[in-house]
Design a protein around this motif. Structure first.
Motif, PDB file in Angstrom:
ATOM      1  N   ASP A   9       0.871  -1.184   0.000  1.00  0.00           N
ATOM      2  CA  ASP A   9       0.000   0.000   0.000  1.00  0.00           C
ATOM      3  C   ASP A   9       0.901   1.224   0.000  1.00  0.00           C
ATOM      4  O   ASP A   9       1.919   1.247   0.694  1.00  0.00           O
ATOM      5  CB  ASP A   9      -0.905   0.000   1.242  1.00  0.00           C
ATOM      6  CG  ASP A   9      -2.057   0.992   1.120  1.00  0.00           C
ATOM      7  OD1 ASP A   9      -1.788   2.203   1.062  1.00  0.00           O
ATOM      8  OD2 ASP A   9      -3.211   0.553   1.091  1.00  0.00           O
ATOM      9  N   MET A  54      -2.860  -6.563  -1.308  1.00  0.00           N
ATOM     10  CA  MET A  54      -2.472  -5.591  -2.330  1.00  0.00           C
ATOM     11  C   MET A  54      -3.502  -4.478  -2.533  1.00  0.00           C
ATOM     12  O   MET A  54      -4.674  -4.741  -2.825  1.00  0.00           O
ATOM     13  CB  MET A  54      -2.288  -6.344  -3.656  1.00  0.00           C
ATOM     14  CG  MET A  54      -1.713  -5.510  -4.783  1.00  0.00           C
ATOM     15  SD  MET A  54       0.088  -5.590  -4.882  1.00  0.00           S
ATOM     16  CE  MET A  54       0.320  -7.244  -5.537  1.00  0.00           C
ATOM     17  N   ASP A  55      -3.043  -3.238  -2.382  1.00  0.00           N
ATOM     18  CA  ASP A  55      -3.886  -2.087  -2.718  1.00  0.00           C
ATOM     19  C   ASP A  55      -3.935  -1.953  -4.245  1.00  0.00           C
ATOM     20  O   ASP A  55      -3.034  -2.437  -4.947  1.00  0.00           O
ATOM     21  CB  ASP A  55      -3.302  -0.822  -2.088  1.00  0.00           C
ATOM     22  CG  ASP A  55      -4.206   0.385  -2.252  1.00  0.00           C
ATOM     23  OD1 ASP A  55      -5.433   0.195  -2.434  1.00  0.00           O
ATOM     24  OD2 ASP A  55      -3.699   1.520  -2.207  1.00  0.00           O
ATOM     25  N   ILE A  56      -4.960  -1.316  -4.768  1.00  0.00           N
ATOM     26  CA  ILE A  56      -5.067  -1.152  -6.221  1.00  0.00           C
ATOM     27  C   ILE A  56      -4.323   0.082  -6.703  1.00  0.00           C
ATOM     28  O   ILE A  56      -3.490   0.005  -7.606  1.00  0.00           O
ATOM     29  CB  ILE A  56      -6.553  -1.085  -6.655  1.00  0.00           C
ATOM     30  CG1 ILE A  56      -7.152  -2.490  -6.604  1.00  0.00           C
ATOM     31  CG2 ILE A  56      -6.682  -0.504  -8.065  1.00  0.00           C
ATOM     32  CD1 ILE A  56      -8.590  -2.562  -7.083  1.00  0.00           C
ATOM     33  N   GLY A  63      -1.814  -2.022  -8.296  1.00  0.00           N
ATOM     34  CA  GLY A  63      -1.994  -3.333  -7.692  1.00  0.00           C
ATOM     35  C   GLY A  63      -2.545  -4.380  -8.632  1.00  0.00           C
ATOM     36  O   GLY A  63      -2.190  -5.564  -8.537  1.00  0.00           O
ATOM     37  N   LEU A  64      -3.415  -3.995  -9.562  1.00  0.00           N
ATOM     38  CA  LEU A  64      -3.988  -4.955 -10.507  1.00  0.00           C
ATOM     39  C   LEU A  64      -2.907  -5.515 -11.432  1.00  0.00           C
ATOM     40  O   LEU A  64      -2.852  -6.726 -11.678  1.00  0.00           O
ATOM     41  CB  LEU A  64      -5.100  -4.291 -11.320  1.00  0.00           C
ATOM     42  CG  LEU A  64      -6.393  -3.992 -10.547  1.00  0.00           C
ATOM     43  CD1 LEU A  64      -7.326  -3.140 -11.402  1.00  0.00           C
ATOM     44  CD2 LEU A  64      -7.080  -5.280 -10.123  1.00  0.00           C
ATOM     45  N   ALA A  67      -0.572  -7.703  -9.362  1.00  0.00           N
ATOM     46  CA  ALA A  67      -1.204  -8.996  -9.084  1.00  0.00           C
ATOM     47  C   ALA A  67      -1.125  -9.903 -10.298  1.00  0.00           C
ATOM     48  O   ALA A  67      -0.785 -11.094 -10.186  1.00  0.00           O
ATOM     49  CB  ALA A  67      -2.658  -8.788  -8.669  1.00  0.00           C
ATOM     50  N   MET A  81      -6.898  -8.447  -2.855  1.00  0.00           N
ATOM     51  CA  MET A  81      -6.971  -7.017  -3.131  1.00  0.00           C
ATOM     52  C   MET A  81      -7.709  -6.314  -1.987  1.00  0.00           C
ATOM     53  O   MET A  81      -8.791  -6.744  -1.576  1.00  0.00           O
ATOM     54  CB  MET A  81      -7.708  -6.754  -4.446  1.00  0.00           C
ATOM     55  CG  MET A  81      -7.208  -7.539  -5.650  1.00  0.00           C
ATOM     56  SD  MET A  81      -5.437  -7.356  -6.021  1.00  0.00           S
ATOM     57  CE  MET A  81      -5.311  -5.593  -6.337  1.00  0.00           C
ATOM     58  N   THR A  83      -8.888  -2.419  -1.088  1.00  0.00           N
ATOM     59  CA  THR A  83      -8.952  -1.110  -1.717  1.00  0.00           C
ATOM     60  C   THR A  83     -10.145  -0.308  -1.246  1.00  0.00           C
ATOM     61  O   THR A  83     -11.097  -0.860  -0.678  1.00  0.00           O
ATOM     62  CB  THR A  83      -9.022  -1.273  -3.254  1.00  0.00           C
ATOM     63  OG1 THR A  83      -9.146   0.004  -3.876  1.00  0.00           O
ATOM     64  CG2 THR A  83     -10.214  -2.125  -3.645  1.00  0.00           C
ATOM     65  N   ALA A  94      -9.829  -7.604 -11.062  1.00  0.00           N
ATOM     66  CA  ALA A  94      -9.097  -8.299 -10.002  1.00  0.00           C
ATOM     67  C   ALA A  94      -9.365  -9.795 -10.045  1.00  0.00           C
ATOM     68  O   ALA A  94      -8.438 -10.612  -9.961  1.00  0.00           O
ATOM     69  CB  ALA A  94      -9.492  -7.732  -8.641  1.00  0.00           C
ATOM     70  N   ALA A  99      -6.859 -13.058  -8.657  1.00  0.00           N
ATOM     71  CA  ALA A  99      -6.800 -12.684  -7.241  1.00  0.00           C
ATOM     72  C   ALA A  99      -7.746 -13.551  -6.421  1.00  0.00           C
ATOM     73  O   ALA A  99      -8.814 -13.955  -6.887  1.00  0.00           O
ATOM     74  CB  ALA A  99      -7.154 -11.211  -7.070  1.00  0.00           C
ATOM     75  N   TYR A 102     -11.437  -9.804  -2.980  1.00  0.00           N
ATOM     76  CA  TYR A 102     -11.525  -8.351  -3.135  1.00  0.00           C
ATOM     77  C   TYR A 102     -12.243  -7.809  -1.904  1.00  0.00           C
ATOM     78  O   TYR A 102     -13.428  -8.072  -1.692  1.00  0.00           O
ATOM     79  CB  TYR A 102     -12.320  -8.023  -4.403  1.00  0.00           C
ATOM     80  CG  TYR A 102     -12.229  -6.598  -4.877  1.00  0.00           C
ATOM     81  CD1 TYR A 102     -11.420  -6.259  -5.953  1.00  0.00           C
ATOM     82  CD2 TYR A 102     -12.974  -5.593  -4.268  1.00  0.00           C
ATOM     83  CE1 TYR A 102     -11.361  -4.939  -6.416  1.00  0.00           C
ATOM     84  CE2 TYR A 102     -12.918  -4.286  -4.725  1.00  0.00           C
ATOM     85  CZ  TYR A 102     -12.100  -3.963  -5.794  1.00  0.00           C
ATOM     86  OH  TYR A 102     -12.034  -2.668  -6.249  1.00  0.00           O
TER      87      TYR A 102
END
Length: 210
Positions: A9, A54-56, A63-64, A67, A81, A83, A94, A99, A102
């Motif tokens: 992040d 993981m933040d986007i 992040g996408l 990932a 994810m 976010t 995602a 992933a 979410y």
């Protein structure tokens, strides 16, 4: 077994809060922090965590994309994810990247910890808000026909309904007083009968026929 996690992040305050929150769980260990997608990939490849939270929206590489890059590796961690953005485009992208889930940043602490556990175990999970977003973006159902859930047994339907509510395998097992292995066995049969390949697809199908 301890779940080894990397937090990615770009906000240091958010990373510190997540580390404190996850550190309170006896079965989760935060082993590193990343401030952008490039750093997240490098740390994940060097440290081999069980999961990357993981933040986007991050600098250098979002992040996408991070990932997608990580999940293309032969041996890769699970990616969850986390976010502030609950838009259907982000959620679809995602999930398409592979992933494991979410989760929104306003998710209650206990739900976040459970999501980390589920994702580390390979179980796809969506926050209630993210699932609602997917449902609202789903095209209107076609003319009424035979209920696709009619092929399920009573127990299978109970489990399908529980999954549609966002429950993990462990939560389903506790609510129905069965083992987690039994839940997994039933889910395999449910997936086969309904011709779905993920918990998200199952949840959408169940919710569209209520």
């Amino acid at each position: 077994m301890t779940i080894r996690v990397i937090i990615a992040d770009d906000e240091s305050l958010m990373r510190s809060g997540l580390k404190l929150l996850l550190g309170a769980a006896t079965d989760i260990e935060v082993i590193a922090e990343a401030a952008d997608g490039v750093e997240a990939i490098d740390l994940a490849r060097r440290l081999s965590p069980d999961l990357v939270l993981m933040d986007i929206r991050m600098p250098r590489l979002d992040g996408l994309e991070a990932a997608q890059t990580l999940l293309s590796d032969p041996e890769h961690p699970q990616v969850l994810m986390l976010t502030a953005f609950g838009t259907d485009d982000f959620i679809h992208r995602a999930l398409q990247s592979g992933a494991a889930g979410y989760i929104l940043k306003d998710t209650p602490p206990e739900e976040l910890i459970n999501a980390v556990r589920a994702a580390a175990d390979g179980t796809r999970t969506l926050s209630a808000t993210a699932l609602a977003t997917l449902m609202s973006s789903r095209p209107p159902a076609s003319a009424p026909g035979q209920d696709p859930l009619a092929s399920l047994s009573t127990r299978e339907r109970e489990i399908a309904e529980a999954v549609a509510q966002g429950m993990t395998n462990a939560q389903v097992a506790r609510s129905l007083f069965v083992s987690t292995a039994t839940v997994k066995t039933h889910l395999a049969r449910i997936f086969d009968k309904l011709e779905v390949t993920s918990r998200v697809q199952l949840a959408l199908l169940v919710n569209s026929h209520r």
